[in-house]
Design a protein around this motif. Structure first.
Motif, PDB file in Angstrom:
ATOM      1  N   GLN A 164       4.663   3.343   1.376  1.00  0.00           N
ATOM      2  CA  GLN A 164       4.489   3.799  -0.003  1.00  0.00           C
ATOM      3  C   GLN A 164       4.030   5.255   0.020  1.00  0.00           C
ATOM      4  OE1 GLN A 164       1.405   1.893  -2.298  1.00  0.00           O
ATOM      5  NE2 GLN A 164       2.179   2.637  -4.254  1.00  0.00           N
ATOM      6  N   PRO A 165       4.979   6.189   0.024  1.00  0.00           N
ATOM      7  CA  PRO A 165       4.615   7.608   0.081  1.00  0.00           C
ATOM      8  C   PRO A 165       3.844   8.042  -1.164  1.00  0.00           C
ATOM      9  CG  PRO A 165       6.941   7.265   0.573  1.00  0.00           C
ATOM     10  CD  PRO A 165       6.428   5.982   0.011  1.00  0.00           C
ATOM     11  N   LYS A 166       2.924   8.952  -0.988  1.00  0.00           N
ATOM     12  CA  LYS A 166       2.127   9.474  -2.103  1.00  0.00           C
ATOM     13  C   LYS A 166       2.702  10.806  -2.588  1.00  0.00           C
ATOM     14  CE  LYS A 166      -0.831   6.102  -1.777  1.00  0.00           C
ATOM     15  NZ  LYS A 166      -0.887   5.029  -2.807  1.00  0.00           N
ATOM     16  N   ASN A 167       2.224  11.230  -3.749  1.00  0.00           N
ATOM     17  CA  ASN A 167       2.536  12.557  -4.288  1.00  0.00           C
ATOM     18  C   ASN A 167       4.033  12.822  -4.407  1.00  0.00           C
ATOM     19  OD1 ASN A 167      -0.270  13.197  -4.344  1.00  0.00           O
ATOM     20  ND2 ASN A 167      -0.169  13.679  -2.162  1.00  0.00           N
ATOM     21  N   ASN A 168       4.772  11.796  -4.810  1.00  0.00           N
ATOM     22  CA  ASN A 168       6.203  11.948  -5.078  1.00  0.00           C
ATOM     23  C   ASN A 168       7.014  12.323  -3.841  1.00  0.00           C
ATOM     24  OD1 ASN A 168       7.697  11.426  -7.429  1.00  0.00           O
ATOM     25  ND2 ASN A 168       8.236  13.579  -7.643  1.00  0.00           N
ATOM     26  N   LYS A 169       6.476  12.041  -2.652  1.00  0.00           N
ATOM     27  CA  LYS A 169       7.163  12.392  -1.411  1.00  0.00           C
ATOM     28  C   LYS A 169       8.313  11.447  -1.083  1.00  0.00           C
ATOM     29  CE  LYS A 169       4.511  15.889  -0.279  1.00  0.00           C
ATOM     30  NZ  LYS A 169       5.034  17.279  -0.250  1.00  0.00           N
ATOM     31  N   ILE A 170       8.470  10.379  -1.851  1.00  0.00           N
ATOM     32  CA  ILE A 170       9.500   9.402  -1.548  1.00  0.00           C
ATOM     33  C   ILE A 170      10.893  10.020  -1.592  1.00  0.00           C
ATOM     34  CG2 ILE A 170       9.690   8.582  -3.937  1.00  0.00           C
ATOM     35  CD1 ILE A 170      10.105   5.754  -2.768  1.00  0.00           C
ATOM     36  N   PHE A 171      11.093  10.984  -2.479  1.00  0.00           N
ATOM     37  CA  PHE A 171      12.406  11.620  -2.586  1.00  0.00           C
ATOM     38  C   PHE A 171      12.707  12.464  -1.353  1.00  0.00           C
ATOM     39  CE2 PHE A 171      11.136  10.731  -6.955  1.00  0.00           C
ATOM     40  CZ  PHE A 171      12.261  10.071  -7.420  1.00  0.00           C
ATOM     41  N   GLU A 172      11.700  13.172  -0.860  1.00  0.00           N
ATOM     42  CA  GLU A 172      11.882  13.959   0.359  1.00  0.00           C
ATOM     43  C   GLU A 172      12.137  13.046   1.551  1.00  0.00           C
ATOM     44  OE1 GLU A 172       8.580  16.568   0.957  1.00  0.00           O
ATOM     45  OE2 GLU A 172       8.627  17.328  -1.098  1.00  0.00           O
ATOM     46  N   THR A 203      13.577  -5.622  12.939  1.00  0.00           N
ATOM     47  CA  THR A 203      12.525  -5.113  12.058  1.00  0.00           C
ATOM     48  C   THR A 203      13.153  -4.467  10.834  1.00  0.00           C
ATOM     49  OG1 THR A 203      11.037  -4.708  13.920  1.00  0.00           O
ATOM     50  CG2 THR A 203      10.538  -3.571  11.860  1.00  0.00           C
ATOM     51  N   PHE A 204      12.641  -4.834   9.677  1.00  0.00           N
ATOM     52  CA  PHE A 204      13.143  -4.350   8.389  1.00  0.00           C
ATOM     53  C   PHE A 204      12.182  -3.296   7.858  1.00  0.00           C
ATOM     54  CE2 PHE A 204      13.480  -4.464   3.789  1.00  0.00           C
ATOM     55  CZ  PHE A 204      14.821  -4.688   3.524  1.00  0.00           C
ATOM     56  N   TYR A 205      12.703  -2.123   7.526  1.00  0.00           N
ATOM     57  CA  TYR A 205      11.883  -1.036   6.982  1.00  0.00           C
ATOM     58  C   TYR A 205      12.265  -0.795   5.520  1.00  0.00           C
ATOM     59  CZ  TYR A 205      10.649   0.064  11.815  1.00  0.00           C
ATOM     60  OH  TYR A 205      10.186  -0.003  13.109  1.00  0.00           O
ATOM     61  N   GLY A 206      11.264  -0.863   4.642  1.00  0.00           N
ATOM     62  CA  GLY A 206      11.468  -0.570   3.237  1.00  0.00           C
ATOM     63  C   GLY A 206      10.505   0.502   2.775  1.00  0.00           C
ATOM     64  N   VAL A 207      10.845   1.177   1.667  1.00  0.00           N
ATOM     65  CA  VAL A 207       9.987   2.228   1.139  1.00  0.00           C
ATOM     66  C   VAL A 207      10.003   2.124  -0.384  1.00  0.00           C
ATOM     67  CG1 VAL A 207      11.882   3.930   1.143  1.00  0.00           C
ATOM     68  CG2 VAL A 207       9.499   4.717   1.149  1.00  0.00           C
ATOM     69  N   GLY A 208       8.836   2.330  -1.004  1.00  0.00           N
ATOM     70  CA  GLY A 208       8.808   2.174  -2.448  1.00  0.00           C
ATOM     71  C   GLY A 208       7.605   2.791  -3.113  1.00  0.00           C
ATOM     72  N   ASN A 209       7.701   2.971  -4.445  1.00  0.00           N
ATOM     73  CA  ASN A 209       6.571   3.437  -5.240  1.00  0.00           C
ATOM     74  C   ASN A 209       5.555   2.336  -5.475  1.00  0.00           C
ATOM     75  OD1 ASN A 209       9.016   5.313  -6.771  1.00  0.00           O
ATOM     76  ND2 ASN A 209       7.180   6.323  -6.016  1.00  0.00           N
ATOM     77  N   SER A 210       5.975   1.087  -5.330  1.00  0.00           N
ATOM     78  CA  SER A 210       5.075  -0.050  -5.500  1.00  0.00           C
ATOM     79  C   SER A 210       4.714  -0.632  -4.141  1.00  0.00           C
ATOM     80  CB  SER A 210       5.744  -1.129  -6.356  1.00  0.00           C
ATOM     81  OG  SER A 210       4.983  -2.325  -6.335  1.00  0.00           O
ATOM     82  N   SER A 211       3.418  -0.841  -3.916  1.00  0.00           N
ATOM     83  CA  SER A 211       2.962  -1.421  -2.654  1.00  0.00           C
ATOM     84  C   SER A 211       3.285  -2.906  -2.563  1.00  0.00           C
ATOM     85  CB  SER A 211       1.447  -1.231  -2.513  1.00  0.00           C
ATOM     86  OG  SER A 211       0.764  -1.908  -3.567  1.00  0.00           O
ATOM     87  N   ARG A 212       3.704  -3.496  -3.672  1.00  0.00           N
ATOM     88  CA  ARG A 212       3.900  -4.936  -3.692  1.00  0.00           C
ATOM     89  C   ARG A 212       5.158  -5.390  -2.957  1.00  0.00           C
ATOM     90  NH1 ARG A 212       1.174  -7.192  -9.262  1.00  0.00           N
ATOM     91  NH2 ARG A 212      -0.553  -5.710  -9.287  1.00  0.00           N
ATOM     92  N   GLY A 213       5.989  -4.446  -2.574  1.00  0.00           N
ATOM     93  CA  GLY A 213       7.106  -4.802  -1.708  1.00  0.00           C
ATOM     94  C   GLY A 213       6.603  -5.416  -0.418  1.00  0.00           C
ATOM     95  N   LYS A 214       5.443  -4.956   0.025  1.00  0.00           N
ATOM     96  CA  LYS A 214       4.831  -5.491   1.234  1.00  0.00           C
ATOM     97  C   LYS A 214       4.422  -6.947   1.051  1.00  0.00           C
ATOM     98  CE  LYS A 214       1.177  -4.389   4.589  1.00  0.00           C
ATOM     99  NZ  LYS A 214       0.061  -3.452   4.910  1.00  0.00           N
ATOM    100  N   SER A 215       4.088  -7.328  -0.182  1.00  0.00           N
ATOM    101  CA  SER A 215       3.726  -8.710  -0.474  1.00  0.00           C
ATOM    102  C   SER A 215       4.952  -9.594  -0.650  1.00  0.00           C
ATOM    103  CB  SER A 215       2.872  -8.769  -1.746  1.00  0.00           C
ATOM    104  OG  SER A 215       1.693  -8.010  -1.609  1.00  0.00           O
ATOM    105  N   ALA A 216       6.051  -9.013  -1.139  1.00  0.00           N
ATOM    106  CA  ALA A 216       7.265  -9.789  -1.395  1.00  0.00           C
ATOM    107  C   ALA A 216       8.039 -10.100  -0.121  1.00  0.00           C
ATOM    108  CB  ALA A 216       8.158  -9.036  -2.379  1.00  0.00           C
ATOM    109  N   LEU A 217       7.984  -9.227   0.862  1.00  0.00           N
ATOM    110  CA  LEU A 217       8.782  -9.424   2.082  1.00  0.00           C
ATOM    111  C   LEU A 217       8.436 -10.701   2.849  1.00  0.00           C
ATOM    112  CD1 LEU A 217       9.336  -5.805   3.415  1.00  0.00           C
ATOM    113  CD2 LEU A 217      11.096  -7.583   3.229  1.00  0.00           C
ATOM    114  N   PRO A 218       7.170 -11.032   3.103  1.00  0.00           N
ATOM    115  CA  PRO A 218       6.891 -12.275   3.834  1.00  0.00           C
ATOM    116  C   PRO A 218       7.327 -13.522   3.072  1.00  0.00           C
ATOM    117  CG  PRO A 218       4.842 -11.236   3.095  1.00  0.00           C
ATOM    118  CD  PRO A 218       5.937 -10.237   2.897  1.00  0.00           C
ATOM    119  N   VAL A 219       7.301 -13.477   1.739  1.00  0.00           N
ATOM    120  CA  VAL A 219       7.784 -14.609   0.934  1.00  0.00           C
ATOM    121  C   VAL A 219       9.286 -14.752   1.104  1.00  0.00           C
ATOM    122  CG1 VAL A 219       7.881 -15.606  -1.384  1.00  0.00           C
ATOM    123  CG2 VAL A 219       5.919 -14.209  -0.718  1.00  0.00           C
ATOM    124  N   PHE A 220       9.980 -13.625   1.151  1.00  0.00           N
ATOM    125  CA  PHE A 220      11.426 -13.617   1.395  1.00  0.00           C
ATOM    126  C   PHE A 220      11.752 -14.199   2.766  1.00  0.00           C
ATOM    127  CE2 PHE A 220      14.943 -10.901   3.209  1.00  0.00           C
ATOM    128  CZ  PHE A 220      15.993 -11.550   2.567  1.00  0.00           C
TER     129      PHE A 220
END
Length: 472
Positions: A126-134, A90-107
């Motif tokens: 896709q963390p909200k409120n700038n929580k991605i850094f935390e 299982t591959f886990y990714g995190v990002g400011n853009s939700s479209r990573g979720k769309s790109a992974l199945p194509v990959f």
């Protein structure tokens, strides 16, 4: 090297654009880009085989060694390593853009063309409120992290919180570097997937005109804007205005104003002269600070660019203006009172002078403790080196690939430069090169290093400025 990086970024990311009334063709922009790339490539001296390049990598370990090796490999070679590493996992990714979720199945489907038996599950957060850094900071404390990679924005915090602390690692795909006329070792900076534009727009159903970027901070103007606290890239934009290049643009635009408007702005410019000197800014730094002070003191803060767009395209929003993501125009539903034709993109109008908006990047990184580093490298290469991998972003106007070959393929497939046709000219995307050109679109581009450098000085100055409160 900074000259080469500037050429690369100017050449590649914008194949579409900020607004809509006519514009230069993407074909012309691509031709100019190719010429610039050739020049940049000619300036680069490839390292001698077995020389400096070997010495750089021979002592690397862990994720750094993997990245160094991966940067010598083609996409297909990386794909084979990914299949070997992550089949059945299982591959886990995190990002400011939700479209990573769309790109992974194509990959994953791409990997299956190499090995039909390949299978990988995935989860994209896709963390909200700038929580991605935390979230990334917390994950970095583990011996093996959860997240394999990230797609992240806000160059200032990336520089200071993620890169300077060694939490995130830059991987530059060999094929991406070649497309940009450089090599992974010669390239400096973060790896951008795309540049996004935020542009000045205004409702044109009334009588108001915005012919100069200073008009957006003139008396009585209250542009709609997400604000410097709700989306930090907006603060980066303001800090970037103090860089000499953009301060000069603001001064040049000021010089084009009539005497009445100059008289209105002059007291504010004089009031910040001492601050400009204290902050160590260049000759026109006071013009940047004055514009920033007036902007912060007058913009009408909103929660998101979507509602800003919905407001501006309504016929009832006479004479209102805003600074928002250009691509929001793609989702406007036409009706008797709502239309893209109710707005104009300021920089597209004949006679407009000065800054047309700002651009910021989505950057791609591996985490320092990535559990699937080869798969992360292959995924990053797929998104940045193929039209199919970038399609989740490229299908809409307003997101410009940092790979000139991908950018060209996107335009050939979707024709964003003529996407609105004669019916909706504001949706005809012009092109990255036009937007970043002086005297043309004059798009302010985020520089993570500069933002990080002035974050404490200029950033702190911005923090204490008076804010506008509607109704008061």
């Amino acid at each position: 090297m900074r000259k080469i990086l500037s050429t690369i970024l100017t050449v590649s990311i914008l194949a579409t654009t900020l607004a809509g009334c006519g514009g230069g063709s993407t074909t012309q922009a691509t031709t100019a880009a190719a010429s610039a790339e050739t020049k940049a490539a000619a300036e680069i001296q490839a390292p001698a085989a077995g020389g400096a390049e070997e010495k750089k990598t021979e002592n690397l370990t862990g994720i750094d060694a993997i990245i160094a090796e991966a940067q010598t490999m083609s996409l297909e070679e990386l794909a084979k390593k990914a299949i070997e590493e992550s089949n059945g996992k299982t591959f886990y990714g995190v990002g400011n853009s939700s479209r990573g979720k769309s790109a992974l199945p194509v990959f994953i489907e791409y990997l299956k063309t190499i090995d039909p038996s390949y299978n990988m599950e995935f989860e994209w957060q896709q963390p909200k409120n700038n929580k991605i850094f935390e979230q990334l900071t917390s994950d970095s404390l583990k011996s093996e992290g959860t997240f394999a990679m990230t797609l992240i924005q806000d160059g200032n915090q990336i520089q200071s919180k993620m890169v300077d602390t060694d939490i995130l690692k830059t991987f530059v795909p060999l094929d991406w570097a070649k497309a940009n006329g450089t090599t992974p070792d010669e390239y400096t900076g973060f790896l951008p997937l795309q540049t996004l534009n935020k542009v000045f727009m205004y409702n044109c159903t009334g009588s108001a005109e915005f012919k100069n970027c200073w008009d957006f901070v003139y008396e009585g103007s209250h542009p709609l804007f997400m604000g410097v606290d709700s989306e930090i890239v907006g603060k980066n934009f303001l800090m970037m205005l103090t860089e000499d290049k953009y301060a000069d643009w603001l001064k040049a635009a000021y010089d084009q104003l009539d005497d009445t408007k100059k008289a209105y702005f002059e007291p504010t410019i004089q009031s910040v002269q001492a601050d400009a000197a204290d902050l160590g800014l260049g000759a026109n730094g006071a013009y940047a600070l004055a514009w920033i002070k007036l902007w912060v003191g007058n913009y009408n803060e909103q929660t998101d660019d979507g509602p800003i767009c919905n407001t501006l395209v309504d016929a009832s929003a006479k004479d209102q203006s805003g600074l928002l993501v250009y691509s929001k125009l793609r989702s406007v539903e036409e009706s008797a009172t709502v239309s893209v034709n109710n707005i104009k993109v300021a920089a597209y109008e004949d006679g407009y002078t000065g800054i047309g908006g700002y651009g910021y990047c989505h950057y791609l990184f591996l985490t320092k403790n990535s559990p699937l580093p080869w798969t992360a490298c292959a995924f990053i290469a797929y998104m940045t080196c193929t039209e199919e991998g970038f399609d989740a972003w490229g299908k809409d106007m307003g997101g410009y690939s940092a790979n000139p070959e991908v950018s060209k393929a996107v335009e050939e497939k979707y024709h964003h430069s003529t996407g609105g046709g004669d019916e909706f000219p504001a949706k005809n995307d012009r092109g990255y090169d036009w937007w970043t050109g002086e005297g043309q679109g004059e798009l302010v581009l985020e520089d993570p290093a500069y933002c990080s450098e002035v974050s404490f000085s200029v950033g702190s100055w911005i923090d204490v400025l008076d804010r506008y409160t509607p109704g008061q």
